[in-house]
Structures are given as C-alpha cells and as structure tokens.
Design a protein around this motif. Structure first.
Motif, PDB file in Angstrom:
ATOM      1  N   ALA A  64      82.997  25.560  38.289  1.00 46.47           N
ATOM      2  CA  ALA A  64      83.628  24.235  38.280  1.00 46.47           C
ATOM      3  C   ALA A  64      85.131  24.344  38.098  1.00 46.47           C
ATOM      4  O   ALA A  64      85.902  23.630  38.766  1.00 46.47           O
ATOM      5  N   PHE A  65      85.570  25.236  37.211  1.00 44.94           N
ATOM      6  CA  PHE A  65      87.001  25.390  36.951  1.00 44.94           C
ATOM      7  C   PHE A  65      87.737  25.896  38.192  1.00 44.94           C
ATOM      8  O   PHE A  65      88.812  25.392  38.546  1.00 44.94           O
ATOM      9  N   ILE A  66      87.169  26.889  38.841  1.00 43.49           N
ATOM     10  CA  ILE A  66      87.817  27.452  40.030  1.00 43.49           C
ATOM     11  C   ILE A  66      87.843  26.445  41.172  1.00 43.49           C
ATOM     12  O   ILE A  66      88.866  26.294  41.860  1.00 43.49           O
ATOM     13  N   MET A  67      86.760  25.717  41.365  1.00 44.50           N
ATOM     14  CA  MET A  67      86.733  24.717  42.428  1.00 44.50           C
ATOM     15  C   MET A  67      87.713  23.585  42.138  1.00 44.50           C
ATOM     16  O   MET A  67      88.394  23.080  43.045  1.00 44.50           O
ATOM     17  N   GLN A  68      87.818  23.185  40.887  1.00 43.07           N
ATOM     18  CA  GLN A  68      88.747  22.125  40.518  1.00 43.07           C
ATOM     19  C   GLN A  68      90.186  22.551  40.792  1.00 43.07           C
ATOM     20  O   GLN A  68      91.006  21.764  41.279  1.00 43.07           O
ATOM     21  N   THR A  69      90.487  23.817  40.500  1.00 43.34           N
ATOM     22  CA  THR A  69      91.848  24.325  40.675  1.00 43.34           C
ATOM     23  C   THR A  69      92.164  24.607  42.139  1.00 43.34           C
ATOM     24  O   THR A  69      93.195  24.161  42.662  1.00 43.34           O
ATOM     25  N   ASN A  70      91.292  25.349  42.805  1.00 45.02           N
ATOM     26  CA  ASN A  70      91.600  25.871  44.138  1.00 45.02           C
ATOM     27  C   ASN A  70      91.285  24.911  45.277  1.00 45.02           C
ATOM     28  O   ASN A  70      91.863  25.043  46.359  1.00 45.02           O
ATOM     29  N   LEU A  71      90.375  23.973  45.052  1.00 44.78           N
ATOM     30  CA  LEU A  71      89.959  23.092  46.140  1.00 44.78           C
ATOM     31  C   LEU A  71      90.165  21.620  45.824  1.00 44.78           C
ATOM     32  O   LEU A  71      90.848  20.907  46.560  1.00 44.78           O
ATOM     33  N   ASN A  72      89.581  21.157  44.722  1.00 40.99           N
ATOM     34  CA  ASN A  72      89.630  19.720  44.423  1.00 40.99           C
ATOM     35  C   ASN A  72      91.060  19.207  44.295  1.00 40.99           C
ATOM     36  O   ASN A  72      91.378  18.106  44.761  1.00 40.99           O
ATOM     37  N   SER A  73      91.923  19.993  43.661  1.00 42.77           N
ATOM     38  CA  SER A  73      93.318  19.563  43.498  1.00 42.77           C
ATOM     39  C   SER A  73      94.015  19.435  44.841  1.00 42.77           C
ATOM     40  O   SER A  73      94.837  18.527  45.044  1.00 42.77           O
ATOM     41  N   VAL A  74      93.687  20.327  45.754  1.00 40.52           N
ATOM     42  CA  VAL A  74      94.277  20.285  47.092  1.00 40.52           C
ATOM     43  C   VAL A  74      93.826  19.030  47.834  1.00 40.52           C
ATOM     44  O   VAL A  74      94.634  18.328  48.467  1.00 40.52           O
ATOM     45  N   VAL A  75      92.539  18.742  47.745  1.00 37.95           N
ATOM     46  CA  VAL A  75      92.001  17.550  48.394  1.00 37.95           C
ATOM     47  C   VAL A  75      92.649  16.305  47.796  1.00 37.95           C
ATOM     48  O   VAL A  75      93.082  15.390  48.529  1.00 37.95           O
ATOM     49  N   TYR A  76      92.744  16.245  46.488  1.00 35.66           N
ATOM     50  CA  TYR A  76      93.306  15.073  45.813  1.00 35.66           C
ATOM     51  C   TYR A  76      94.771  14.875  46.184  1.00 35.66           C
ATOM     52  O   TYR A  76      95.194  13.751  46.530  1.00 35.66           O
ATOM     53  N   LEU A  77      95.564  15.937  46.117  1.00 32.77           N
ATOM     54  CA  LEU A  77      96.987  15.818  46.413  1.00 32.77           C
ATOM     55  C   LEU A  77      97.220  15.452  47.879  1.00 32.77           C
ATOM     56  O   LEU A  77      98.102  14.644  48.188  1.00 32.77           O
ATOM     57  N   THR A  78      96.439  16.022  48.776  1.00 30.82           N
ATOM     58  CA  THR A  78      96.567  15.679  50.190  1.00 30.82           C
ATOM     59  C   THR A  78      96.230  14.207  50.411  1.00 30.82           C
ATOM     60  O   THR A  78      96.933  13.488  51.130  1.00 30.82           O
TER      61      THR A  78
ATOM     62  N   ASN B  59      98.538  25.092  52.992  1.00 28.07           N
ATOM     63  CA  ASN B  59      97.629  25.500  51.921  1.00 28.07           C
ATOM     64  C   ASN B  59      97.625  27.026  51.805  1.00 28.07           C
ATOM     65  O   ASN B  59      97.605  27.727  52.823  1.00 28.07           O
ATOM     66  N   ILE B  60      97.634  27.520  50.578  1.00 30.23           N
ATOM     67  CA  ILE B  60      97.615  28.973  50.361  1.00 30.23           C
ATOM     68  C   ILE B  60      96.185  29.403  50.077  1.00 30.23           C
ATOM     69  O   ILE B  60      95.610  29.088  49.032  1.00 30.23           O
ATOM     70  N   SER B  61      95.616  30.126  51.021  1.00 31.96           N
ATOM     71  CA  SER B  61      94.231  30.587  50.936  1.00 31.96           C
ATOM     72  C   SER B  61      94.213  32.046  50.452  1.00 31.96           C
ATOM     73  O   SER B  61      95.041  32.438  49.619  1.00 31.96           O
ATOM     74  N   SER B  62      93.322  32.851  50.983  1.00 24.44           N
ATOM     75  CA  SER B  62      93.186  34.248  50.554  1.00 24.44           C
ATOM     76  C   SER B  62      92.274  34.987  51.530  1.00 24.44           C
ATOM     77  O   SER B  62      91.421  34.373  52.182  1.00 24.44           O
ATOM     78  N   VAL B  63      92.443  36.311  51.607  1.00 27.11           N
ATOM     79  CA  VAL B  63      91.507  37.112  52.400  1.00 27.11           C
ATOM     80  C   VAL B  63      90.092  37.013  51.845  1.00 27.11           C
ATOM     81  O   VAL B  63      89.120  37.328  52.530  1.00 27.11           O
ATOM     82  N   ALA B  64      89.984  36.541  50.590  1.00 24.53           N
ATOM     83  CA  ALA B  64      88.650  36.336  50.002  1.00 24.53           C
ATOM     84  C   ALA B  64      87.892  35.228  50.712  1.00 24.53           C
ATOM     85  O   ALA B  64      86.680  35.099  50.536  1.00 24.53           O
ATOM     86  N   SER B  65      88.568  34.426  51.523  1.00 22.50           N
ATOM     87  CA  SER B  65      87.868  33.423  52.327  1.00 22.50           C
ATOM     88  C   SER B  65      87.127  34.062  53.488  1.00 22.50           C
ATOM     89  O   SER B  65      86.253  33.446  54.096  1.00 22.50           O
ATOM     90  N   LYS B  66      87.480  35.321  53.779  1.00 25.32           N
ATOM     91  CA  LYS B  66      86.895  36.044  54.907  1.00 25.32           C
ATOM     92  C   LYS B  66      85.959  37.159  54.478  1.00 25.32           C
ATOM     93  O   LYS B  66      85.160  37.646  55.277  1.00 25.32           O
TER      94      LYS B  66
ATOM     95  N   SER C  49      82.129  35.109  43.706  1.00 30.88           N
ATOM     96  CA  SER C  49      81.660  34.069  44.623  1.00 30.88           C
ATOM     97  C   SER C  49      82.375  32.733  44.473  1.00 30.88           C
ATOM     98  O   SER C  49      82.705  32.099  45.485  1.00 30.88           O
ATOM     99  N   PRO C  50      82.670  32.248  43.258  1.00 33.75           N
ATOM    100  CA  PRO C  50      83.378  30.963  43.190  1.00 33.75           C
ATOM    101  C   PRO C  50      84.738  31.000  43.874  1.00 33.75           C
ATOM    102  O   PRO C  50      85.120  30.049  44.567  1.00 33.75           O
ATOM    103  N   TYR C  51      85.457  32.089  43.685  1.00 32.11           N
ATOM    104  CA  TYR C  51      86.772  32.222  44.308  1.00 32.11           C
ATOM    105  C   TYR C  51      86.640  32.267  45.825  1.00 32.11           C
ATOM    106  O   TYR C  51      87.359  31.550  46.542  1.00 32.11           O
ATOM    107  N   CYS C  52      85.732  33.087  46.325  1.00 33.23           N
ATOM    108  CA  CYS C  52      85.528  33.200  47.774  1.00 33.23           C
ATOM    109  C   CYS C  52      85.121  31.858  48.370  1.00 33.23           C
ATOM    110  O   CYS C  52      85.626  31.454  49.427  1.00 33.23           O
ATOM    111  N   ILE C  53      84.207  31.171  47.711  1.00 34.17           N
ATOM    112  CA  ILE C  53      83.734  29.867  48.202  1.00 34.17           C
ATOM    113  C   ILE C  53      84.881  28.862  48.233  1.00 34.17           C
ATOM    114  O   ILE C  53      85.049  28.116  49.207  1.00 34.17           O
ATOM    115  N   SER C  54      85.679  28.843  47.182  1.00 34.86           N
ATOM    116  CA  SER C  54      86.783  27.878  47.117  1.00 34.86           C
ATOM    117  C   SER C  54      87.779  28.105  48.246  1.00 34.86           C
ATOM    118  O   SER C  54      88.288  27.146  48.847  1.00 34.86           O
TER     119      SER C  54
END
Length: 266
Positions: free
Chosen positions: A116-130, A146-153, A160-165
């Motif tokens: 929940a913490f990682i999703m709130q930081t890495n994804l939810n905040s981006v959605v909210y601010l956008t 948006n700043i992503s990561s090779v962990a998305s690939k 897993s939470p970081y990669c998913i986010s």
C-alpha cells in the motif's frame, strides 16, 4: 557533466521529489534553462539547499517556490498545486519523480502494508497530481513526464510492489497520452532509468550511501555504456521530453534511459 540546455524561459515546472537525486538535478537543469521551478519534498533542508542551487544557476537568478510536503497525503498534494498556481499563475510541466521502494516478499506478515505504501507513493500520487493539475496543464498545453524504472520491465525477487507500481505507471502514461492529447493538447511521457547513483536504495534497502553506490557501480559496470547513471543523465532526458520544440511529436513514449540495461538483459 555538460548538459544540453533547452529554452524554458517563462515556463513553470513542478518537480516532485526534487529535494535530492534525479528530482534535484532536474530542477537545477530547468532553472538553468530559464524556467520557474517548484522544489518540493519532505526534507525541508534538502528543499532549501536545492532551491538555492537553482537560483545560483538561473540566468536571471529566479527564486524557486519551495514547498515542503508529502505526496502520499492528498491535502499536501493539493497545497502544492494551489501554492504553485498562486505564486506563478500556471503550470506548464509536471514531473512526477518522487518514488520509493521496499524489500517485500509475499510471505512477509507486513506485505500488504508495504504494498500500500509503495503504490500510494509511486502510483496513486501520480494519478492524483495529474488529475488535479489537468485544468492548468490544459490552459498551457503543457506536458507530463513520469519517472518509471527498468523494474517495470523486469521482475525483482522480493520487489513485486515496486515492479507492479512502475509497470502500472507505464500504462498510466500511455492511457493519459491517448486521453489528454486530442482534447487538451497535453503530451504525456515517461522515462525508464536504469540504476542511478541516488539515495533510493539507502531508504529502500536500509544500507549506507557508500554501499548503495558500490552496488550500483557494480551493476553499471555491466552496462553497454560501462557505468551507472548519474541524476543529470535522467534530468537531460526529462528536459528533452519537456521541450515542445525538440520532442513535440512524442507522446505516450516510455523512453529508456538505462545505459543499455534492458538491451543487454542485465
């Protein structure tokens, strides 16, 4: 490092997580390119330090707006936007840079809290601010990076939470490019960095900065480019995507700035 400068005179750039690392380098590059910048983060000393650096490199010694806040808190996000508009009257560029990671095995008793913490930081905040910046970005025909990561690939064990986010962030970028381009003339892109010498592993893995740099230097030595990334490498990529003159035909792009990490299957 010699950085390619674009002309952002008169533009307002809001960069989250800009009190250190990639965000700080990005804020300084925008300032050096003539923009009014918003420096924000949770660390007030870091925010003040980066703000001074931005003023020092600004051609007209423009003073950045300093906002101390936590992007996982919606009220702080709203205050960040409101203060930016009250100060500068508009928003041209939104850089969603703030992010975090944690070691999180699915068997951990606190896995869901970490998730929940990682999703709130890495994804939810981006959605909210956008979402909340949309009216202002529409007026300026602005753009979002948006700043992503090779962990998305690539899958990371106990990551897993970081990669998913980050994978979700890539898809959000594409969806927003498709949705916001036709009606609002807003470009939305992402950057996918490889390992970069910042403090993220210090907080994510609870190690020292020296240990983090040693780890990332070892990984970076395997890259085709032969080294890990520096924050300025990513800042330059951000400036490129933000420039309508240089990248006006790019939207929905997830730009690899990874030293060859993915190509070489590191």
């Amino acid at each position: 490092m010699s950085l390619l400068l674009y002309d952002f005179t008169g533009k307002v750039a809001l960069i989250t997580g800009s009190s250190s690392g990639i965000g700080a380098a990005t804020a300084q590059l925008f300032a050096k390119s003539g923009a009014n910048v918003v420096v924000t983060g949770r660390n007030s000393d870091g925010v003040s330090k980066v703000a001074k650096q931005c003023t020092d490199v600004s051609p007209k010694q423009l003073k950045p707006l300093q906002v101390v806040g936590d992007i996982t808190i919606e009220d702080d996000c709203q205050r960040l936007i409101d203060t930016t508009v009250q100060t500068f009257g508009k928003i041209d560029i939104l850089v969603n840079n703030a992010g975090t990671g944690r070691v999180a095995s699915i068997a951990d008793s606190d896995y869901m809290e970490k998730f929940a913490f990682i999703m709130q930081t890495n994804l939810n905040s981006v959605v909210y601010l956008t979402h909340k910046c949309l009216p202002y970005l529409a007026k300026t025909r602005g753009n979002v990076i948006n700043i992503s990561s090779v962990a998305s690939k690539q899958a990371l064990i106990s990551g897993s939470p970081y990669c998913i986010s980050k994978a979700a962030l890539d898809m959000f970028t594409k969806c927003m490019a498709a949705e916001l381009g036709p009606k609002h003339h807003i470009r939305v892109n992402a950057i996918i960095p490889g390992v970069v010498l910042t403090d993220i592993a210090v907080h994510s893995l609870n190690i020292s900065r020296e240990q983090s740099d040693q780890m990332y230097t070892a990984i970076g030595s395997k890259y085709p480019i032969g080294r890990p990334g520096q924050p300025e490498d990513i800042a330059t990529a951000v400036a490129y995507l933000a420039s309508d003159k240089a990248a006006g035909f790019l939207t929905g792009t997830c730009l690899l700035a990874d030293g060859g990490h993915i190509a070489a299957n590191i």
